[in-house]
Enzyme design. Structure first.
Site, PDB file in Angstrom:
ATOM      1  N   ASP A  41       1.130  -1.482  -0.251  1.00  0.00           N
ATOM      2  CA  ASP A  41      -0.262  -0.189  -0.106  1.00  0.00           C
ATOM      3  C   ASP A  41       1.293   1.536  -0.083  1.00  0.00           C
ATOM      4  O   ASP A  41       0.638   2.373  -0.011  1.00  0.00           O
ATOM      5  CB  ASP A  41      -0.876  -0.270   1.116  1.00  0.00           C
ATOM      6  N   SER A  42       2.277   1.100  -0.046  1.00  0.00           N
ATOM      7  CA  SER A  42       3.313   2.029  -0.019  1.00  0.00           C
ATOM      8  C   SER A  42       3.051   2.810  -1.353  1.00  0.00           C
ATOM      9  O   SER A  42       3.833   4.273  -2.002  1.00  0.00           O
ATOM     10  CB  SER A  42       4.480   1.524   0.040  1.00  0.00           C
ATOM     11  N   ASP A  80      -1.034  -6.405  -0.389  1.00  0.00           N
ATOM     12  CA  ASP A  80      -1.014  -5.952   1.138  1.00  0.00           C
ATOM     13  C   ASP A  80      -2.753  -5.007   1.121  1.00  0.00           C
ATOM     14  O   ASP A  80      -3.635  -4.861   0.381  1.00  0.00           O
ATOM     15  CB  ASP A  80      -0.509  -4.225   0.727  1.00  0.00           C
ATOM     16  N   LYS A 109      -1.367  -9.016   2.989  1.00  0.00           N
ATOM     17  CA  LYS A 109      -0.436  -9.203   4.186  1.00  0.00           C
ATOM     18  C   LYS A 109      -0.934  -7.836   5.470  1.00  0.00           C
ATOM     19  O   LYS A 109      -2.189  -7.301   4.779  1.00  0.00           O
ATOM     20  CB  LYS A 109       0.667  -8.510   3.893  1.00  0.00           C
ATOM     21  N   GLU A 111      -0.613  -5.764   8.571  1.00  0.00           N
ATOM     22  CA  GLU A 111      -0.314  -5.232   9.668  1.00  0.00           C
ATOM     23  C   GLU A 111      -0.510  -4.850  11.136  1.00  0.00           C
ATOM     24  O   GLU A 111      -2.222  -5.361  11.389  1.00  0.00           O
ATOM     25  CB  GLU A 111      -0.258  -3.192   9.971  1.00  0.00           C
ATOM     26  N   GLU A 178       9.636  -4.201  10.682  1.00  0.00           N
ATOM     27  CA  GLU A 178       9.876  -2.768   9.360  1.00  0.00           C
ATOM     28  C   GLU A 178      10.215  -2.033  10.623  1.00  0.00           C
ATOM     29  O   GLU A 178       9.501  -1.967  11.407  1.00  0.00           O
ATOM     30  CB  GLU A 178       8.352  -1.967   8.984  1.00  0.00           C
TER      31      GLU A 178
HETATM   32  O1  KIV Z   1       3.622  -1.079   1.762  1.00  0.00           O
HETATM   33  C1  KIV Z   1       5.333  -1.732   1.898  1.00  0.00           C
HETATM   34  O2  KIV Z   1       5.365  -1.138   0.611  1.00  0.00           O
HETATM   35  C2  KIV Z   1       4.876  -2.261   2.400  1.00  0.00           C
HETATM   36  C3  KIV Z   1       6.753  -2.946   2.893  1.00  0.00           C
HETATM   37  C4  KIV Z   1       7.177  -1.749   3.105  1.00  0.00           C
HETATM   38  C5  KIV Z   1       6.895  -3.624   3.612  1.00  0.00           C
HETATM   39  O3  KIV Z   1       4.474  -2.722   3.886  1.00  0.00           O
END
Ligand code: KIV
Length: 260
Positions: A41-42, A80, A109, A111, A178
């Site tokens: 989600d970055s 994510d 993924k 968090e 992280e």
């Molecule tokens: O969103 C992302 O790119 C991430 C990584 C930084 C692990 O969660």
């Protein structure tokens, strides 16, 4: 191509190499080279220039994950789960099921540590593979008042170890850690049997992940200490673009070899 079984057996072996991708074009460049691709989600920050990851929607993640899956057909892909899409077990299951039904991603993924153990358990019990994510968690940026490095004290390190164990027990097959001090990250990694993928944790984890636009020098806003720039991407593009503009203006392009 990696599988959940081969990834799980990578603990304490040759480090796993993970990179983010958000589109088919770049994903195809990474395909069959890295061990896993994360549709992070970055993308909301590096791709869409927003201030944090919080405004990403399920639709956006599905759109980008579909694109990555079509570009990288021979790589293990993780999607994510966006902020607010796994607030309770039912919501999490509905949204994570969409990832499997609408894309070819292999895992999602999430968090969170022990506070998300029930969610991870629900997903894994319903045949959805989960990667955990603890330490500095970008989806907590507003409530935490910024991005804060973790593992600076014994108490925080013990909390991270507890989180990692809870995520493992709930059924995650892999854990992203992280922004944790290397000494603490090492203890966290050693405390569990599933492989850990570090970002900003030093070389103490079972693998590394970097955001592609950071490591290839396309994200110019800032460069965190943990990022190594493997390419000066933005400047290479700017130089090439200036050359193109100049050649169009001076009628050097198109030349005869580009003309029918
Ligand atoms: O969103 C992302 O790119 C991430 C990584 C930084 C692990 O969660």
């Amino acid at each position: 191509m990696q599988t959940i079984t081969s990834i799980k057996s990578s603990k304490n072996k040759t480090p796993l190499c993970v990179i983010t991708a958000y589109d088919a074009l770049f994903a195809s460049l990474f395909d069959e080279k890295v061990d896993m691709i994360l549709v992070g989600d970055s993308l909301n920050m590096s791709f869409n220039k927003n201030q944090d990851t919080l405004s990403v929607s399920m639709e956006m993640m599905i759109y980008h994950t579909k694109a990555v899956c079509s570009g990288a057909k021979n790589t293990f892909i993780i999607c994510d789960m966006p902020f607010g899409t796994y607030t309770d077990e039912k919501t999490a299951l509905l949204n994570a099921s969409r990832v499997y039904q609408e894309t070819n991603a292999h895992a999602v993924k999430i968090e969170g540590g022990k506070n998300r153990a029930n969610i991870i358990k629900t997903l894994t019990q319903n045949s959805i593979a989960v990667v955990g994510h603890i330490g500095l968690m970008p989806q907590y940026v507003r409530v935490e008042g910024g991005y804060k490095i973790r593992g600076k004290s014994e108490a925080d390190t013990l909390e991270l170890i507890e989180d990692a164990k809870a995520v493992e027990k709930a059924g995650a097959f892999c854990l992203v850690i992280e922004g944790v001090k290397a000494k603490a990250a090492k203890r966290v990694s050693e405390a569990i049997n599933i492989p850990t993928i570090g970002i900003g944790c030093g070389n103490v984890t079972d693998g590394q992940v970097l955001v592609w636009s950071d490591m290839f020098g396309f994200f110019e806003e800032f460069q965190p200490k943990f990022v190594k720039k493997y390419l000066d991407g933005a400047n290479l593009i700017k130089d090439a673009l200036n050359k193109y503009i100049d050649e169009v203006k001076t009628k050097k392009f198109p030349a005869s070899e580009h003309t029918y």
